[in-house]
Design an enzyme around this catalytic site. Sequence first.
Site, mmCIF file in Angstrom:
data_model
loop_
_atom_site.group_PDB
_atom_site.id
_atom_site.type_symbol
_atom_site.label_atom_id
_atom_site.label_comp_id
_atom_site.label_asym_id
_atom_site.label_seq_id
_atom_site.Cartn_x
_atom_site.Cartn_y
_atom_site.Cartn_z
ATOM 1 N N CYS A 1 36.833 31.602 33.263
ATOM 2 C CA CYS A 1 36.445 30.366 33.971
ATOM 3 C C CYS A 1 35.587 30.623 35.196
ATOM 4 O O CYS A 1 35.028 29.684 35.753
ATOM 5 C CB CYS A 1 37.681 29.581 34.376
ATOM 6 S SG CYS A 1 38.324 28.672 32.979
HETATM 7 N N1 CO8 Z 1 51.874 15.766 24.841
HETATM 8 C C1 CO8 Z 1 53.132 15.428 25.248
HETATM 9 N N2 CO8 Z 1 53.925 16.278 25.931
HETATM 10 C C2 CO8 Z 1 53.425 17.499 26.217
HETATM 11 C C3 CO8 Z 1 52.132 17.898 25.816
HETATM 12 C C4 CO8 Z 1 51.353 16.967 25.095
HETATM 13 N N3 CO8 Z 1 50.120 17.272 24.674
HETATM 14 N N4 CO8 Z 1 51.923 19.155 26.239
HETATM 15 C C5 CO8 Z 1 53.031 19.538 26.881
HETATM 16 N N5 CO8 Z 1 53.948 18.543 26.843
HETATM 17 C C6 CO8 Z 1 55.300 18.571 27.395
HETATM 18 C C7 CO8 Z 1 55.798 19.987 27.579
HETATM 19 O O1 CO8 Z 1 56.275 20.539 26.375
HETATM 20 C C8 CO8 Z 1 56.881 19.793 28.595
HETATM 21 O O2 CO8 Z 1 58.033 19.334 27.978
HETATM 22 P P1 CO8 Z 1 59.469 19.857 28.468
HETATM 23 O O3 CO8 Z 1 59.558 19.410 29.907
HETATM 24 O O4 CO8 Z 1 60.404 19.183 27.544
HETATM 25 O O5 CO8 Z 1 59.426 21.348 28.363
HETATM 26 C C9 CO8 Z 1 56.324 18.677 29.466
HETATM 27 O O6 CO8 Z 1 55.345 17.997 28.662
HETATM 28 C C10 CO8 Z 1 55.646 19.196 30.696
HETATM 29 O O7 CO8 Z 1 54.782 20.276 30.306
HETATM 30 P P2 CO8 Z 1 54.058 21.191 31.309
HETATM 31 O O8 CO8 Z 1 55.019 21.689 32.320
HETATM 32 O O9 CO8 Z 1 53.255 22.220 30.573
HETATM 33 O O10 CO8 Z 1 53.074 20.089 31.921
HETATM 34 P P3 CO8 Z 1 52.253 20.089 33.229
HETATM 35 O O11 CO8 Z 1 52.552 18.843 33.946
HETATM 36 O O12 CO8 Z 1 52.321 21.369 33.984
HETATM 37 O O13 CO8 Z 1 50.740 19.989 32.675
HETATM 38 C C11 CO8 Z 1 48.872 21.408 32.197
HETATM 39 C C12 CO8 Z 1 50.239 20.946 31.763
HETATM 40 C C13 CO8 Z 1 47.922 20.236 32.111
HETATM 41 C C14 CO8 Z 1 48.387 22.506 31.261
HETATM 42 C C15 CO8 Z 1 48.920 21.928 33.647
HETATM 43 O O14 CO8 Z 1 49.990 22.816 33.811
HETATM 44 C C16 CO8 Z 1 47.646 22.616 34.065
HETATM 45 O O15 CO8 Z 1 46.538 22.124 33.935
HETATM 46 N N6 CO8 Z 1 47.755 23.788 34.656
HETATM 47 C C17 CO8 Z 1 46.594 24.519 35.136
HETATM 48 C C18 CO8 Z 1 46.057 25.246 34.015
HETATM 49 C C19 CO8 Z 1 44.661 25.753 34.236
HETATM 50 O O16 CO8 Z 1 43.874 25.341 35.050
HETATM 51 N N7 CO8 Z 1 44.338 26.679 33.439
HETATM 52 C C20 CO8 Z 1 43.044 27.203 33.439
HETATM 53 C C21 CO8 Z 1 42.819 27.612 32.084
HETATM 54 S S1 CO8 Z 1 41.158 27.745 31.697
HETATM 55 C C22 CO8 Z 1 40.562 29.289 32.030
HETATM 56 O O17 CO8 Z 1 40.990 30.010 32.866
HETATM 57 C C23 CO8 Z 1 39.423 29.716 31.186
HETATM 58 C C24 CO8 Z 1 39.906 30.412 30.003
HETATM 59 C C25 CO8 Z 1 38.780 30.638 29.089
HETATM 60 C C26 CO8 Z 1 38.371 29.439 28.304
HETATM 61 C C27 CO8 Z 1 39.211 29.225 27.093
HETATM 62 C C28 CO8 Z 1 38.538 28.314 26.100
HETATM 63 C C29 CO8 Z 1 39.299 28.082 24.819
#
Ligand code: CO8
Length: 374
Positions: free
Chosen positions: A157
Amino acid sequence: MSKKIVISGVGLWTPEHVITNDELVASYNSYADKYNEEFAEQIAAGKKDAKPHSSAAFIEKASGIKQRFIYQKEGALDISRMRPVIPERGDEELSQQAEIALAAATKALSDANKQPEDIDAVIVACAYTQRAYPAIAIEVQERLGIKGFGFDMLVACSAATFGMHRAYEMVAAGTARAVLVINPELVSPQVNYTDRDSHFIFGDVATATVIESQETVASDEVFEILSTKAVTQFSNNIRSNFGYMSRAHDADPYSADKLFHQAGRKVFKEVCPMAANHLEEHLASHGLTPTDVRRWWLHQANINMNLLIGKKLLGREATADEAPVVLDQYANTASAGSVIALALHHKDLVAGDVGVLCSFGAGYSIGSLVIRRC
Ligand code: CO8
């Protein structure tokens, strides 16, 4: 530094295909139902986990993403496939990544009012390249008729900002008069559309910038780069194990760990304070504070991350005018997000306005540029 180095052009190419959250979720949920039916016995015996449903409301609330653009929509929503159909091209044909790189590059060149003969180097900086060699940058260089040299660099990223750092240093050192930095983020082939935690995160795009000395500038809208700052710190919390070693280690080359996966919560918690501290220190090195910044072109991964970083820096939420959001339309486009924000939101700045371009993500890695409208 005596020589002033500037960003003199920016280009954005957006794919024609869109996938909305509703479309994505409908496809994933049908896939999950089919999967759960097919493996009902193993799920009941505790040998496999059932696939829970995804939800468009969750996606928008947790990330701010409403839709994403995709290079090729066919296949990605087909529940018997769950990956885009992108036919292989022959060695003599233009590769897909070079194609989208060229589209953004020609826009950046035109924005900078530059001809290929004005450019001495091409850097393709992005999260993945579709092959190891020859470099995509050299293919683009050849198509544009640029002399000099080109190379690819991968920093997930932060690739775009890290690429701009290299360009800045090359122009400062006098090894290139002007550098074309291109970010062809063709990431959809690495998205696991069968995983509800990550199926919504990414979109495809290509961006490009021209970086040169102010002495050679031929455009009106120019930003001086006051300085660049980078930091990396190893973390396994965002990872893809896909690579050339797959052929030798006999593991499934397409298993879930070979695609993008992350511990999103940990990333959120660890990267937000890192990014805020990084930006504060970078500004302080110029005697500036966050309140001196007219515009933040922040990395576009998650709206809640950007709101938190804004609060840490400003003591309040940044307005959409101060920190424009593009991830609602584009989703996370790996390294290109902050450059999309720059491309779409810079024309209203006036001479003397200070802006910050910043990306953060896998590695971990953080890259920033403090720039000032000339
Ligand atoms: N629908 C419904 N529920 C969901 C979904 C969904 N799609 N996804 C997860 N849930 C559930 C989970 O299972 C969890 O349930 P439970 O509490 O029962 O375990 C609950 O919702 C909460 O899940 P999370 O704790 O995961 O949810 P968050 O509120 O933390 O949100 C995010 C998830 C959006 C992923 C958030 O944590 C986030 O954005 N974090 C930052 C991540 C980030 O910026 N990463 C950067 C990655 S990109 C990068 O570095 C480049 C990589 C190279 C590119 C790759 C290209 C392919």
